[in-house]
Design a protein around this motif. Structure first.
Motif, PDB file in Angstrom:
ATOM      1  N   ASP A 186      40.488  36.225  32.314  1.00  0.00           N
ATOM      2  CA  ASP A 186      41.549  35.236  32.539  1.00  0.00           C
ATOM      3  C   ASP A 186      41.426  34.018  31.638  1.00  0.00           C
ATOM      4  N   GLY A 187      40.432  34.015  30.786  1.00  0.00           N
ATOM      5  CA  GLY A 187      40.317  32.934  29.807  1.00  0.00           C
ATOM      6  C   GLY A 187      39.438  31.778  30.231  1.00  0.00           C
ATOM      7  N   ALA A 188      38.708  31.897  31.357  1.00  0.00           N
ATOM      8  CA  ALA A 188      37.841  30.807  31.798  1.00  0.00           C
ATOM      9  C   ALA A 188      36.596  30.736  30.925  1.00  0.00           C
ATOM     10  N   GLY A 189      36.169  29.533  30.618  1.00  0.00           N
ATOM     11  CA  GLY A 189      34.992  29.330  29.794  1.00  0.00           C
ATOM     12  C   GLY A 189      33.767  29.010  30.622  1.00  0.00           C
ATOM     13  N   PHE A 190      32.718  28.562  29.922  1.00  0.00           N
ATOM     14  CA  PHE A 190      31.422  28.318  30.551  1.00  0.00           C
ATOM     15  C   PHE A 190      31.534  27.316  31.702  1.00  0.00           C
ATOM     16  N   TRP A 191      32.081  26.137  31.421  1.00  0.00           N
ATOM     17  CA  TRP A 191      32.107  25.079  32.433  1.00  0.00           C
ATOM     18  C   TRP A 191      33.123  25.356  33.529  1.00  0.00           C
ATOM     19  N   ARG A 192      34.250  25.959  33.182  1.00  0.00           N
ATOM     20  CA  ARG A 192      35.281  26.238  34.192  1.00  0.00           C
ATOM     21  C   ARG A 192      34.785  27.255  35.214  1.00  0.00           C
ATOM     22  N   ILE A 193      34.089  28.288  34.741  1.00  0.00           N
ATOM     23  CA  ILE A 193      33.545  29.283  35.679  1.00  0.00           C
ATOM     24  C   ILE A 193      32.523  28.634  36.606  1.00  0.00           C
ATOM     25  N   LEU A 194      31.691  27.755  36.025  1.00  0.00           N
ATOM     26  CA  LEU A 194      30.665  27.097  36.841  1.00  0.00           C
ATOM     27  C   LEU A 194      31.295  26.168  37.880  1.00  0.00           C
ATOM     28  N   ILE A 195      32.229  25.319  37.434  1.00  0.00           N
ATOM     29  CA  ILE A 195      32.752  24.273  38.312  1.00  0.00           C
ATOM     30  C   ILE A 195      33.751  24.824  39.327  1.00  0.00           C
ATOM     31  N   GLU A 196      34.628  25.712  38.888  1.00  0.00           N
ATOM     32  CA  GLU A 196      35.714  26.156  39.761  1.00  0.00           C
ATOM     33  C   GLU A 196      35.389  27.421  40.561  1.00  0.00           C
ATOM     34  N   ILE A 197      34.411  28.190  40.127  1.00  0.00           N
ATOM     35  CA  ILE A 197      34.128  29.460  40.824  1.00  0.00           C
ATOM     36  C   ILE A 197      32.750  29.459  41.477  1.00  0.00           C
ATOM     37  N   LEU A 198      31.713  29.177  40.691  1.00  0.00           N
ATOM     38  CA  LEU A 198      30.361  29.351  41.213  1.00  0.00           C
ATOM     39  C   LEU A 198      29.895  28.201  42.100  1.00  0.00           C
ATOM     40  N   LEU A 199      30.144  26.979  41.697  1.00  0.00           N
ATOM     41  CA  LEU A 199      29.685  25.867  42.531  1.00  0.00           C
ATOM     42  C   LEU A 199      30.314  25.882  43.934  1.00  0.00           C
ATOM     43  N   PRO A 200      31.624  26.175  44.066  1.00  0.00           N
ATOM     44  CA  PRO A 200      32.162  26.281  45.436  1.00  0.00           C
ATOM     45  C   PRO A 200      31.536  27.404  46.260  1.00  0.00           C
ATOM     46  N   MET A 201      30.950  28.404  45.604  1.00  0.00           N
ATOM     47  CA  MET A 201      30.295  29.505  46.318  1.00  0.00           C
ATOM     48  C   MET A 201      28.800  29.239  46.553  1.00  0.00           C
ATOM     49  N   SER A 202      28.330  28.057  46.140  1.00  0.00           N
ATOM     50  CA  SER A 202      26.888  27.789  46.178  1.00  0.00           C
ATOM     51  C   SER A 202      26.469  26.960  47.381  1.00  0.00           C
ATOM     52  N   GLY A 203      27.265  26.978  48.435  1.00  0.00           N
ATOM     53  CA  GLY A 203      26.932  26.182  49.618  1.00  0.00           C
ATOM     54  C   GLY A 203      25.567  26.486  50.207  1.00  0.00           C
ATOM     55  N   PRO A 204      25.264  27.744  50.553  1.00  0.00           N
ATOM     56  CA  PRO A 204      23.965  28.040  51.178  1.00  0.00           C
ATOM     57  C   PRO A 204      22.771  27.643  50.321  1.00  0.00           C
ATOM     58  N   ILE A 205      22.810  28.040  49.039  1.00  0.00           N
ATOM     59  CA  ILE A 205      21.673  27.705  48.174  1.00  0.00           C
ATOM     60  C   ILE A 205      21.633  26.208  47.901  1.00  0.00           C
ATOM     61  N   GLY A 206      22.790  25.564  47.831  1.00  0.00           N
ATOM     62  CA  GLY A 206      22.823  24.123  47.581  1.00  0.00           C
ATOM     63  C   GLY A 206      22.179  23.339  48.714  1.00  0.00           C
ATOM     64  N   ILE A 207      22.488  23.722  49.960  1.00  0.00           N
ATOM     65  CA  ILE A 207      21.905  23.021  51.111  1.00  0.00           C
ATOM     66  C   ILE A 207      20.388  23.209  51.155  1.00  0.00           C
ATOM     67  N   VAL A 208      19.951  24.437  50.937  1.00  0.00           N
ATOM     68  CA  VAL A 208      18.504  24.696  50.941  1.00  0.00           C
ATOM     69  C   VAL A 208      17.809  23.903  49.837  1.00  0.00           C
ATOM     70  N   ALA A 209      18.425  23.882  48.657  1.00  0.00           N
ATOM     71  CA  ALA A 209      17.816  23.163  47.534  1.00  0.00           C
ATOM     72  C   ALA A 209      17.742  21.659  47.809  1.00  0.00           C
ATOM     73  N   VAL A 210      18.812  21.090  48.363  1.00  0.00           N
ATOM     74  CA  VAL A 210      18.820  19.655  48.654  1.00  0.00           C
ATOM     75  C   VAL A 210      17.748  19.305  49.694  1.00  0.00           C
ATOM     76  N   ILE A 211      17.647  20.112  50.741  1.00  0.00           N
ATOM     77  CA  ILE A 211      16.640  19.827  51.778  1.00  0.00           C
ATOM     78  C   ILE A 211      15.231  19.911  51.206  1.00  0.00           C
ATOM     79  N   LEU A 212      14.975  20.936  50.420  1.00  0.00           N
ATOM     80  CA  LEU A 212      13.638  21.071  49.834  1.00  0.00           C
ATOM     81  C   LEU A 212      13.317  19.903  48.910  1.00  0.00           C
ATOM     82  N   GLN A 213      14.289  19.508  48.102  1.00  0.00           N
ATOM     83  CA  GLN A 213      14.035  18.418  47.165  1.00  0.00           C
ATOM     84  C   GLN A 213      13.897  17.072  47.879  1.00  0.00           C
ATOM     85  N   VAL A 214      14.755  16.810  48.855  1.00  0.00           N
ATOM     86  CA  VAL A 214      14.684  15.529  49.566  1.00  0.00           C
ATOM     87  C   VAL A 214      13.333  15.376  50.265  1.00  0.00           C
ATOM     88  N   THR A 215      12.929  16.404  50.986  1.00  0.00           N
ATOM     89  CA  THR A 215      11.657  16.308  51.714  1.00  0.00           C
ATOM     90  C   THR A 215      10.466  16.258  50.758  1.00  0.00           C
TER      91      THR A 215
END
Length: 298
Positions: free
Chosen positions: A196-225
């Motif tokens: 569909d013509g999406a590039g490196f940053w568009r795929i990351l920002i519009e597709i993958l980051l919205p799907m990264s909720g579970p890993i994002g929460i785990v990563a934030v908790i581990l880093q904060v603590t």
């Protein structure tokens, strides 16, 4: 309560008989909980006692005359070396260190994990192997070289210095977590976005980051603590003016002579551990869901 996605739910009738096995299980759970909670109980009740009560012993007794004076003293009046402002400056230093270190290390870990999972350029496997080595090598090995480099760059003893160190040491683990999480996503999703013509940053920002909720929460908790509870990096790289709360707490306890004000020590310790405790209490449910959903896997 809805079932956690990806976790099999229990089936069949609930056991109604209280047999020896179940009694033993409950006894083990109660003893285990008491083992871990008893020190916390002693710290809490001691922090509300006066020194004459503490001197009389009975460390498990409830305070006869509860007072918050030790908490006020620990926060804003206790002397840490020559500085009698309590541990509040250390608290705000920890806040200034933890927030940017967590945000940047998680975002850079997501970026690296995404690049290593979907954009497999030449040498990416070697780079991933180097990151793995960095994740498992004792960080004491790197302390002196980093100390020399930060001194040459003029960063030693500043907040940016200790923030940069936390980002550097957090990046391998963050990259490994995000890389493994993204490796479990279907490659067809990436290929369809490319078609569909999406590039490196568009795929990351519009597709993958919205799907990264579970890993994002785990990563934030581990880093904060991890960053909030850090002592060594704050002691070595932050300098005297930017010491985090853990270093301030250690200085408070070790620099007090004569009669030890244990109620102030306990209050200061509870204050220093408040942020990780609140983080787990607030986000513990999402942390468990993130682990169950495959946020951390080899």
């Amino acid at each position: 309560m809805s079932a956690v996605v990806g976790v099999p739910t229990a089936r069949g009738p609930k056991p109604t008989r209280l047999g020896p096995a179940r009694i033993g299980l409950y006894a083990f759970a109660i003893v285990s909980a008491a083992f871990f909670l008893m020190p916390l109980y002693v710290m809490i009740v001691t922090s509300f006692k006066t020194m004459p009560e503490i001197s009389n012993g009975a460390i498990f007794a409830l305070p006869r005359h509860p007072t918050i004076a030790p908490w006020i003293q620990a926060w804003s009046k206790a002397c840490i070396g020559m500085d009698c402002r309590g541990i509040s400056p250390g608290f705000w230093n920890s806040v200034q260190i933890t927030i940017p270190s967590t945000i940047l290390s998680v975002l850079l870990g997501a970026l690296n994990g995404y690049a290593l999972s979907f954009w497999r350029v030449r040498g990416s496997e070697a780079l991933f192997a180097i990151l793995l080595i960095g994740a498992f090598l004792p960080f004491q090995v790197f302390l002196y070289p980093l100390l020399r480099i930060s001194n040459v760059l003029g960063l030693y003893g500043t907040l940016p210095c200790v923030i940069l160190v936390h980002i550097i040491f957090g990046l391998p683990v963050m990259t490994l977590m995000f890389r493994n999480y993204y490796a479990g996503l279907p490659m067809e999703l990436f290929k369809a976005a490319r078609v569909d013509g999406a590039g490196f940053w568009r795929i990351l920002i519009e597709i993958l980051l919205p799907m990264s909720g579970p890993i994002g929460i785990v990563a934030v908790i581990l880093q904060v603590t991890g960053i909030w509870n850090d002592f060594l990096f704050g002691l070595i790289f932050a300098g005297n003016d930017h010491q985090p709360m853990t270093v301030a707490l250690n200085t408070l306890v070790s620099s007090t002579f004569g009669d030890k004000p244990y109620n102030i020590f306990m209050a200061a310790t509870l204050l220093s551990g408040a942020v990780p405790l609140i983080t787990y209490f607030v986000s513990g449910r999402w942390f468990v869901r993130g682990i169950a959903a495959g946020a951390v896997k080899g």
